[in-house]
Design an enzyme around this catalytic site. Sequence first.
Site, PDB file in Angstrom:
ATOM      1  N   GLU A  69     -17.922 -14.396  27.645  1.00 57.88           N
ATOM      2  CA  GLU A  69     -16.664 -14.858  28.230  1.00 57.88           C
ATOM      3  C   GLU A  69     -16.802 -16.230  28.887  1.00 57.88           C
ATOM      4  OE1 GLU A  69     -16.453 -10.310  28.249  1.00 57.88           O
ATOM      5  OE2 GLU A  69     -17.956 -11.834  28.804  1.00 57.88           O
ATOM      6  N   PHE A 131     -13.056   2.825  35.734  1.00 60.68           N
ATOM      7  CA  PHE A 131     -14.052   2.190  34.877  1.00 60.68           C
ATOM      8  C   PHE A 131     -13.608   0.767  34.547  1.00 60.68           C
ATOM      9  CE2 PHE A 131     -15.565   1.284  30.471  1.00 60.68           C
ATOM     10  CZ  PHE A 131     -16.917   1.190  30.767  1.00 60.68           C
ATOM     11  N   GLN A 132     -14.507  -0.184  34.772  1.00 54.65           N
ATOM     12  CA  GLN A 132     -14.295  -1.605  34.519  1.00 54.65           C
ATOM     13  C   GLN A 132     -13.097  -2.160  35.290  1.00 54.65           C
ATOM     14  OE1 GLN A 132     -14.393  -2.372  30.230  1.00 54.65           O
ATOM     15  NE2 GLN A 132     -16.618  -2.620  30.358  1.00 54.65           N
ATOM     16  N   LYS A 181      -3.084  -2.321  31.523  1.00 53.10           N
ATOM     17  CA  LYS A 181      -3.043  -1.753  30.171  1.00 53.10           C
ATOM     18  C   LYS A 181      -1.700  -1.086  29.877  1.00 53.10           C
ATOM     19  CE  LYS A 181      -6.083   0.944  27.133  1.00 53.10           C
ATOM     20  NZ  LYS A 181      -7.366   1.698  27.089  1.00 53.10           N
ATOM     21  N   MET A 500     -33.308 -32.532  36.909  1.00 48.75           N
ATOM     22  CA  MET A 500     -32.726 -33.100  38.120  1.00 48.75           C
ATOM     23  C   MET A 500     -33.351 -32.498  39.371  1.00 48.75           C
ATOM     24  SD  MET A 500     -30.738 -35.419  39.257  1.00 48.75           S
ATOM     25  CE  MET A 500     -29.409 -35.904  38.162  1.00 48.75           C
TER      26      MET A 500
END
Length: 612
Positions: A69, A131-132, A181, A500
């Site tokens: 993602e 869940f999630q 959902k 760096m």
Amino acid sequence: MSKTSSTQSKAAPAAPERGETMSGAEILVACLEREGVDTIFAYPGGASMHMHQALTKSTKIRTFLPRHEQGGVFAAEGYARATGKAGVVMATSGPGATNLVTGIADAYLDSTPLVAITGQVPQAMIGKGAFQETDVFSVTAQIVKHNYLVMDVNDIPRIVKEAFYIAQSGRPGPVLIDVPKNIQLATTQPVFPAEIHLRGYDPVKHADDLALNEVMGLIREAKRPMIYCGGGIISGEASAELLEFAERTQIPVSTTLMGIGCFPETHELSLKWLGMHGTVYANNAVNEADLLLAIGVRFDDRVTGKISEFAKHGTIVHIDIDSSEINKNKVVRLPIQSDVKYALNRLNGMLEKAGKKRVTDNNFTTFPAWYAQIKEWKDKFPFTYNDTDDVIQPQYAIQLLYKLTKGDAIITTGVGQHQMWAGQFFEYTEPRTFISSAGLGSMGFGYPAAIGAKVAFPDKQVVDIDGDGSFLMNVQELALAYVEGIAAKAMILNNQWLGMVVQWEDRFYKGNRGHTFLGDPKQTYNGSLEDPTGIYPDYVKMCAGFGVTCERVMHKKDLAGAIQRMLDSKQAYVLDVMVPYTEHVLPMIPSGGTYKDVIYEGRQTLKAGSGL
């Protein structure tokens, strides 16, 4: 990009359009199509599957599957930065949504228009640790222009239209839409608004002529004026107006890192960019100017150093669309809130009326003593490095890339030394050709951003100049490039270290290494040009696993041919260029220092004024 507010119109409001009965997911996709979206980077999951099913039926939107993602949101940013249109990314709930957070924050700090869409657990499960489930609405509250949790399927058309308007108007930025959902599954007959009204949000700001006339007066009185401009010029589509303004006033120009490309760096009035690793002459000129015209900038600490000492002797004018930036970091003499394109247009009109013609032949005469001082600084303190016979210096590699592309390319970068060298040793003449994570400094940005830019401009050469540490963070997006046939290139300046951080260790920690080696400590690469044993990871083998060609270059004599093969390739291509880890990015103004503390060529510290 929207530049006018529907609330300002005197005409009767346009009637909304009613559609046929559709699911929430189908309505969302229809809304995206109506906003002109042609590209979305989307990773599916349980809470976003219905939206993906709807996307499969769209003939107008091409869906790209990133392999992470974060890669998806950086690709959407690359698309946005290259086009000026809002990039669009989608993820599922929970970990999918939280994996977008770095990219959303990146877009927020760099004023990148972005619409992020996330799936969410059903409304009945919100707040119950399903869940999630993650409260991404709250998580992102501080790093978006606005966000939405959709509670009614009938609100989707309004919310989507508002989201794109907010993301693309005024000072651009990210907007998040969180869609439960059950809302995706619910059906209704949608009403698509033709226009919107947002109470309290008025992004159209125009400077009044009284303030602009004061600017004109300050210019007439100035002996050492400078223009300091940034990303606001690019997002405000004001590059042409800036060029005209500079040529009418004959005032030298320096940009920020975000502003690279907004003014041609090959122009006689260009001092390239200023700040911690900017040109000595730009830093000197801005700080020694008696008039500083700051346009579309935010006085970032990497530009100003010690803020109380920055441009302390000059009169500062600040023109910016965002009122929150006015007097935030630096209190100025004349603050002007305005769309920069409008302000520059009006100033150009005033200059024309005053008889100030454009000078385009480099015959600048208005401030002769100032030009002479700047030329002295330019001659004395150019960007430079110690070239060698066979060792490939990273600066040389970038110069060679510029020569072989003739500057006709979109350059993206990761974050680190290579990012600074890409800004120093490539010449940029057009806006939206240098795409880098500046405000947040997100490693892993470069290659996904190159993918997004290449999707937007498939016929344009797009090259990610990256470091081995940064490239590895989103190396999985090689799969997206290979599968979708996206010919985004990457030139890795591979020094086996976090360059760096190593530089700071050398400068400020007596060279003590604090976990900055990226290679295999059991088989350390010793820098041999004849024996690549110990180079880790092996990008040649890794890229082969993705089906992407990777060529490693050890010798300077082989570099030109290798770069040309990369540029000629019609597919994704990686060039692994081995460079020494001992090289430092110079000039360098130490953090919290002033332009007088700049380190140049590692051997000297410039003293006050450097000539004035």
